[in-house]
Design a protein around this motif. Structure first.
Motif, PDB file in Angstrom:
ATOM      1  N   CYS A 138     -17.820   9.606 -13.447  1.00 29.01           N
ATOM      2  CA  CYS A 138     -16.581   8.859 -13.223  1.00 29.01           C
ATOM      3  C   CYS A 138     -15.413   9.809 -12.945  1.00 29.01           C
ATOM      4  O   CYS A 138     -14.590   9.554 -12.064  1.00 29.01           O
ATOM      5  N   PRO A 144     -16.601   2.718 -14.338  1.00 26.07           N
ATOM      6  CA  PRO A 144     -16.874   2.805 -12.892  1.00 26.07           C
ATOM      7  C   PRO A 144     -16.174   1.690 -12.111  1.00 26.07           C
ATOM      8  O   PRO A 144     -15.682   1.919 -11.002  1.00 26.07           O
ATOM      9  N   VAL A 203     -10.998  10.616  -5.281  1.00 32.11           N
ATOM     10  CA  VAL A 203     -10.068   9.616  -4.781  1.00 32.11           C
ATOM     11  C   VAL A 203      -8.662  10.211  -4.706  1.00 32.11           C
ATOM     12  O   VAL A 203      -7.941  10.062  -3.736  1.00 32.11           O
ATOM     13  N   TRP A 260     -15.586  11.185  -9.407  1.00 32.42           N
ATOM     14  CA  TRP A 260     -15.211  10.130  -8.460  1.00 32.42           C
ATOM     15  C   TRP A 260     -13.684   9.973  -8.410  1.00 32.42           C
ATOM     16  O   TRP A 260     -13.078   9.964  -7.333  1.00 32.42           O
ATOM     17  N   TRP A 316       2.312   1.976  -3.460  1.00 32.85           N
ATOM     18  CA  TRP A 316       1.267   2.307  -4.438  1.00 32.85           C
ATOM     19  C   TRP A 316       0.702   3.702  -4.183  1.00 32.85           C
ATOM     20  O   TRP A 316       0.604   4.518  -5.097  1.00 32.85           O
ATOM     21  N   PHE A 356      -9.397   1.712  -8.456  1.00 30.59           N
ATOM     22  CA  PHE A 356      -8.501   2.826  -8.142  1.00 30.59           C
ATOM     23  C   PHE A 356      -8.781   3.308  -6.720  1.00 30.59           C
ATOM     24  O   PHE A 356      -7.870   3.499  -5.919  1.00 30.59           O
ATOM     25  N   ASP A 357     -10.058   3.450  -6.399  1.00 29.62           N
ATOM     26  CA  ASP A 357     -10.514   3.921  -5.084  1.00 29.62           C
ATOM     27  C   ASP A 357     -10.079   2.958  -3.975  1.00 29.62           C
ATOM     28  O   ASP A 357      -9.354   3.343  -3.049  1.00 29.62           O
ATOM     29  N   LEU A 397      -6.331   2.728  -3.281  1.00 29.79           N
ATOM     30  CA  LEU A 397      -5.605   3.917  -2.813  1.00 29.79           C
ATOM     31  C   LEU A 397      -6.077   4.495  -1.489  1.00 29.79           C
ATOM     32  O   LEU A 397      -5.306   5.152  -0.788  1.00 29.79           O
ATOM     33  N   THR A 398      -7.351   4.269  -1.143  1.00 25.83           N
ATOM     34  CA  THR A 398      -7.932   5.027  -0.041  1.00 25.83           C
ATOM     35  C   THR A 398      -7.262   4.788   1.307  1.00 25.83           C
ATOM     36  O   THR A 398      -6.953   5.735   2.028  1.00 25.83           O
ATOM     37  N   ILE A 408     -12.536   2.671 -11.741  1.00 25.14           N
ATOM     38  CA  ILE A 408     -12.334   3.722 -10.742  1.00 25.14           C
ATOM     39  C   ILE A 408     -12.593   3.187  -9.336  1.00 25.14           C
ATOM     40  O   ILE A 408     -11.941   3.589  -8.381  1.00 25.14           O
ATOM     41  N   TRP A 409     -13.493   2.228  -9.245  1.00 28.28           N
ATOM     42  CA  TRP A 409     -13.715   1.578  -7.942  1.00 28.28           C
ATOM     43  C   TRP A 409     -12.435   0.864  -7.512  1.00 28.28           C
ATOM     44  O   TRP A 409     -12.044   0.904  -6.339  1.00 28.28           O
ATOM     45  N   ARG A 417      -8.124  12.813  -1.886  1.00 25.74           N
ATOM     46  CA  ARG A 417      -8.331  12.332  -0.522  1.00 25.74           C
ATOM     47  C   ARG A 417      -7.017  11.767  -0.001  1.00 25.74           C
ATOM     48  O   ARG A 417      -6.837  11.560   1.185  1.00 25.74           O
ATOM     49  N   LEU A 418      -6.107  11.508  -0.945  1.00 22.96           N
ATOM     50  CA  LEU A 418      -4.827  10.906  -0.572  1.00 22.96           C
ATOM     51  C   LEU A 418      -4.002  11.829   0.337  1.00 22.96           C
ATOM     52  O   LEU A 418      -3.832  12.994   0.016  1.00 22.96           O
ATOM     53  N   TYR A 420       0.821  -1.213   0.000  1.00 24.41           N
ATOM     54  CA  TYR A 420       0.000   0.000   0.000  1.00 24.41           C
ATOM     55  C   TYR A 420       0.857   1.265   0.000  1.00 24.41           C
ATOM     56  O   TYR A 420       0.588   2.211  -0.750  1.00 24.41           O
TER      57      TYR A 420
END
Lengths: 121, 148
Positions: free
Chosen positions: A110, B51, A117, A113, A54, B57-58, B61-62, B54-55, A120-121, A51
């Protein structure tokens, strides 16, 4: 009025299709370059990615700056491509317009979204 | 031009309104046409799966926690969907991406080189595109499914 269509068209004029053609090339090239940047950064990570490695790739502000531009390039590229598909195969105007609107909603959603993401990093 | 008026030549079929069932099965698909058709299909696949991409990707990374969920997706799956299915979809996306990018570079090459705009180059570069995209897909797919 001088003839400005057919073989006499003005290259910089509107609605000759050159803009979309050029956008498709420019955005495509940008995405190829971005792919290389991400690939190099992944390969440059020492040891297993994990993690930390990445998320570390996308965390620097310059990488967010770049990725944001690529997200915009992506949805613009997809818009040109998908519109081409709808224009080639879907003839009834009502269906084609609906699909084009659906495409825009899909892509803008998209993009929002993905951008969320990113920051938020 | 002369070959068009040669009387011994059989009359080529002329299509005014293509019927998907009557006309398409008899269509000839030269390799350049196949690469072009696959370019469209690969783009459409990635558009529809955007989608999902991107999910991924989400979740990747989150957070540390979501990253763990991301990796377990491909082994144990999620919500009753087995991990193998996610691997198959990922493989499809890998192919779509590789084919689209290589076929796109082929177009860029044709844009900048006048020598590349010929029937012969179209055929040869189509072969290169297919070999590269399918070859790389096989290599990455083997890695994905843990063959090496």
């Amino acid at each position: 009025m001088s003839v400005n269509y057919g073989s006499k068209r003005i290259v910089v004029g509107a609605h000759y299709g050159l803009r979309d053609w050029l956008v498709q090339r420019a955005t495509g090239t940008l995405m190829v370059l971005f792919t290389l940047v991400v690939l190099i950064r992944v390969l440059a990570t020492s040891g297993p990615l994990g993690y930390e490695g990445w998320a570390g790739i996308f965390a620097p502000q310059w990488m967010k700056f770049l990725t944001f531009s690529i997200i915009v390039a992506l949805i613009w590229h997809v818009w040109v491509g998908m519109r081409e598909i709808w224009m080639d195969y879907i003839k009834p105007v009502s269906v084609r317009l609906s699909l084009q609107v659906f495409t825009i909603v899909w892509l803008v959603g998209c993009a929002g979204w993905a951008i969320q993401v990113l920051w938020r990093l | 031009m002369t070959e068009l008026v040669t009387p011994s030549r059989a009359k080529r079929p002329e299509f005014r309104n293509i019927n998907a069932f009557k006309d398409l099965p008899g269509y000839r698909w030269p390799l350049a046409a196949l690469v072009s058709g696959m370019h469209r299909i690969s783009g459409l696949i990635m558009f529809l799966l955007l989608p999902f991409i991107i999910w991924l990707f989400d979740t990747s990374l989150t957070s540390e926690y979501s990253y763990a969920r991301f990796t377990s997706l491909f082994s144990v799956g999620v919500a009753g969907v087995p991990g193998g299915l996610f691997k198959l979809v990922a493989l499809g996306l890998i192919w779509a991406y590789l084919h689209h990018i290589i076929a796109g570079l082929r177009h860029l090459w044709m844009d900048v080189s006048h020598d590349a705009v010929s029937k012969e180059f179209g055929r040869r570069s189509a072969i290169v595109t297919l070999v590269l995209s399918l070859g790389l897909t096989a290599v990455l797919g083997a890695k994905l499914f843990g063959l090496y």
